[in-house]
Design an enzyme around this catalytic site. Structure first.
Site, short mmCIF file in Angstrom:
data_model
loop_
_atom_site.label_atom_id
_atom_site.label_comp_id
_atom_site.label_asym_id
_atom_site.label_seq_id
_atom_site.Cartn_x
_atom_site.Cartn_y
_atom_site.Cartn_z
N PHE A 34 0.85 -1.18 0.00
CA PHE A 34 0.00 0.00 0.00
C PHE A 34 0.89 1.23 0.00
CE2 PHE A 34 -4.51 0.91 0.52
CZ PHE A 34 -5.08 -0.33 0.30
N GLN B 140 -7.77 14.72 3.21
CA GLN B 140 -7.10 13.88 2.22
C GLN B 140 -7.92 13.68 0.95
OE1 GLN B 140 -6.36 9.34 2.80
NE2 GLN B 140 -4.37 10.35 2.83
N HIS C 113 -8.09 11.21 -2.12
CA HIS C 113 -7.59 9.89 -2.54
C HIS C 113 -7.39 9.93 -4.06
CE1 HIS C 113 -7.38 5.63 -3.36
NE2 HIS C 113 -7.49 5.34 -2.08
N LEU D 35 -14.81 5.28 -4.91
CA LEU D 35 -13.40 4.90 -4.68
C LEU D 35 -13.01 3.60 -5.37
CD1 LEU D 35 -11.12 6.08 -2.81
CD2 LEU D 35 -11.50 4.04 -1.46
N GLU E 183 -6.58 1.83 -3.17
CA GLU E 183 -5.14 1.89 -3.43
C GLU E 183 -4.55 0.47 -3.51
OE1 GLU E 183 -2.99 5.18 -1.34
OE2 GLU E 183 -2.06 3.47 -0.35
N ARG F 168 -0.60 9.28 -0.61
CA ARG F 168 -1.73 9.79 -1.39
C ARG F 168 -1.62 11.26 -1.76
NH1 ARG F 168 -6.40 6.48 1.91
NH2 ARG F 168 -5.82 4.50 0.95
N HIS G 294 -11.66 12.30 0.60
CA HIS G 294 -11.72 10.96 1.18
C HIS G 294 -11.67 10.90 2.70
CE1 HIS G 294 -11.22 6.65 1.21
NE2 HIS G 294 -10.04 6.72 1.80
N ARG H 33 -2.75 10.90 5.87
CA ARG H 33 -2.84 9.53 6.38
C ARG H 33 -2.35 8.53 5.34
NH1 ARG H 33 -6.52 5.39 5.75
NH2 ARG H 33 -8.19 6.62 4.80
#
Ligand SMILES: Cc1cc2nc3c(=O)[nH]c(=O)nc-3n(C[C@H](O)[C@H](O)[C@H](O)COP(=O)(O)OP(=O)(O)OC[C@H]3O[C@@H](n4cnc5c(N)ncnc54)[C@H](O)[C@@H]3O)c2cc1C
Length: 583
Positions: free
Chosen positions: A116, A240, A242, A252, A255, A286, A353, A394
């Site tokens: 990730f 954030q 994404h 979404l 990731e 991100r 996100h 994050r």
């Protein structure tokens, strides 16, 4: 009005709330109040994974995980909290496994792990396999598993109860939390819950934006309630985006798709992340990937008729891998865009996100009323809280982890506290505020519509407070939000009834959204630097001299005349001094 008395009240039945309830329910008389049926909470939409340095498929350890979290958060992370999260991650995953969660397995039967963004081996050498997952339905499995375990432990749920206020009783030592006030959707009745401790686990506020991965219900109620009580919100300017939302829709695509080998390409087919993050490329954090995508589009290398998106290329993974590891997002792409990822590249663009900021807490989950003091009896965990393990950005899979680690901690702390104290008396007429909020909304006859104001709010936030920001765009957003707040005072709803009045509740939720948007924008105007998810084109560098500190926003004054006072809190730095952030 109905009255209830418990030791601990938990507001929210997502991952954080139910993880807290499992602990609290075994120690003290606990009730969970939730506006959604528990298994409809947004945690159930989480896809890609929950990380822990289990080292099941390659070498890994919690220290590397801590470092990645701190660097990923652009050094705004409180390092003591990040260290706790990375250490406790291992038990957090094993606890879920013991509760019955069906993780994907390696051929030897261990919990499988995948790559990730931002999770690396040996302080940034290469991407590491740290995310535990159940296909691309990890959140669904977590939510179901936690709910089953709540049922097993006989936890009491009040479903479709909207908490709209908390009770703070003034004492010689400052305010103490003594309960919460809720509206029951089915009847429109108001309920007062007296409690020794209240835990907020009410999730994020992605609905301030138009293009978002967040569900309709993510309106930041918990943050808004706390803010209206004069308590601070921390680091709200850090929101954030994404990278891989379905273009034009925001839905979404995890990731995990890039974790399994997916590649981002521009209109000429170039793997552009090689230029922005030469070491880990598509698996950079991100904020960096979202900026790279926005830059490609701005500079004319976007794809499609309007050159306004890039591609996520999964075609080389093959149908078997997509079926086994990414079945849901494969289907989303087919359903919503008519694109089959097995054979075609998927149009993607960043989508709002996750809230890095929220209700400031200590590592026990206790809520701060200023930099030094807590509000006894008030706790928060999960996306509504800011502990702060995510800092300015994050890392993927760290939120499902956060809700489990800090949900558990808050549940234990609240119940243990409740064992040591008696109920403090509620303030006089605890339901007054909610009663007048509701009756005001039901009798209002101004000409403004909820959907119009919400739509305009989301549009200005998308245009002016998104991936890239400047003083000018942010001031525009502030101006728009303040004008919308004035119009909100004249909002009227059509349904004047008591039963299942979702019209009424959406109007109330919009009030929270407007206030939180204003806090976000004010914080962003004030932060004259670029750090993590907050990218200022007019201040492109990170400025550790002036801004290596958390923003603390307080509501100042009442009603429409209220403004926002900004203060600061130092960042806790233990092992890692801020360094240049390269990947
Ligand atoms: C599409 C998507 C995919 C994601 N994928 C991942 C991933 O793979 N890995 C990862 O780590 N993170 C992921 N995230 C982020 C992560 O899922 C969330 O941050 C996390 O689940 C939030 O959990 P929570 O318990 O704090 O809140 P939620 O799960 O949002 O629950 C909030 C709860 O609060 C209740 N509530 C809210 N307001 C009120 C009120 N006024 N009164 C009463 N109850 C109220 C709701 O009913 C709900 O039960 C994803 C997020 C999204 C949107």
């Amino acid at each position: 009005m109905q009255f209830h008395k418990y030791d601990v009240i938990i507001v929210g039945a997502g991952g954080a709330g139910m993880r807290a309830a499992i602990e609290s329910g075994q120690r003290a008389r606990t009730a969970v109040l939730t506006k959604l049926y528990p298994t409809r909470s947004h945690t159930g939409a989480a896809q890609g994974g929950m990380c822990a340095a289990l080292a099941n498929v390659e070498e890994d350890n919690w220290e590397w995980h801590t470092f990645d979290t701190v660097k990923g958060g652009d050094y705004l992370v409180d390092q003591d909290a990040a260290e706790i999260m990375a250490k406790e991650a291992i038990d957090a995953v094993l606890d879920l496994e013991k509760m019955g969660l069906p993780f994907n397995r390696t051929p030897e039967g261990k919990i499988d792990q995948r790559r990730f963004g931002g999770h690396t081996r040996n302080h940034g050498e290469a991407a590491v396999r740290r995310a535990c997952y159940a296909a691309d339905r990890t959140g669904h499995m977590i939510l179901q598993t936690l709910y089953q375990n709540c049922v097993k432990h006989g936890i009491e749920f009040f479903n479709e109860y909207y908490v709209l206020d908390i009770c703070l009783t003034e004492t010689d030592n400052g305010p103490v939390c003594t309960g919460a006030v809720a509206l029951e959707l089915a009847t429109g009745e108001i309920h007062v819950f007296q409690a020794k401790a209240v835990v907020f686990a009410s999730g994020g506020f992605g609905k301030v934006f138009k293009t978002t991965s967040n569900a309709h219900t993510l309106t930041g109620d918990g943050m808004g309630i706390v803010f209206r009580k004069g308590l601070p919100l921390e680091d709200m300017e850090f929101y954030q985006f994404h990278p891989t939302g379905l273009a034009g829709l925001g839905i979404l695509l995890t990731e995990g798709a890039r974790g399994e080998g997916g590649i981002l390409r521009n209109s000429s087919g170039e793997r552009f992340m090689e230029r922005y993050a030469p070491t880990i490329k598509d698996l950079a954090p991100r904020d960096m990937v979202a900026r790279a995508m926005a830059t490609e589009v701005r500079e004319g290398r976007g794809a499609g008729p309007h050159k306004d998106y890039v591609y996520l290329d999964l075609t080389h993974l093959g149908a078997e891998v997509l079926d086994a590891k990414l079945p849901d997002i494969t289907e989303f792409s087919r359903t919503y865009l008519g694109i089959d990822p097995v054979t075609e590249q998927v149009p993607v663009y960043p989508t709002a996100h996750y809230a890095m900021g929220g209700i400031p807490t200590k590592i026990s989950g206790e809520v701060l009323r200023d930099n030094d003091n807590v509000v006894p009896g008030l706790y928060a965990a999960g996306e509504c809280a800011c502990v702060s393990v995510h800092g300015a950005n994050r890392l993927g899979t760290n939120s499902l982890l956060d809700i489990n680690v800090f949900g558990r901690r808050a549940g234990i702390a609240a119940a243990e506290y409740a064992k040591t104290v008696e109920h403090t008396e509620l303030p006089d007429n605890p339901a007054t505020l909610v009663e007048s909020m509701v009756s005001g909304m039901l009798t209002a006859d101004g000409g403004e519509r909820v959907a119009d104001i919400r739509g305009e709010l989301q549009t200005t936030m998308d245009l002016n407070a998104s991936v890239y920001r400047t003083e000018e765009t942010l001031k525009q957003a502030l101006h728009d939000v303040q004008a919308l707040k004035e119009r909100y005072a004249r909002v009227a709803i059509q349904d004047k009834g008591k039963r299942f009045n979702t019209d009424l509740l959406e109007a109330i939720e919009l009030g929270f959204l407007l206030e939180l948007a204003e806090v976000l924008v004010q914080g962003a105007i004030n932060r004259k630097e670029s750090r993590g998810g907050h990218a200022r084109e007019d201040y492109q560098q990170r400025d550790d001299v002036n801004f290596l500190r958390h923003t603390m926003a307080y509501k100042h004054g009442e009603g429409l005349a209220a403004d926002i006072r900004l203060d600061y809190k130092p960042v806790t730095i233990t092992r890692y001094q801020p360094m240049e952030r390269k990947y």
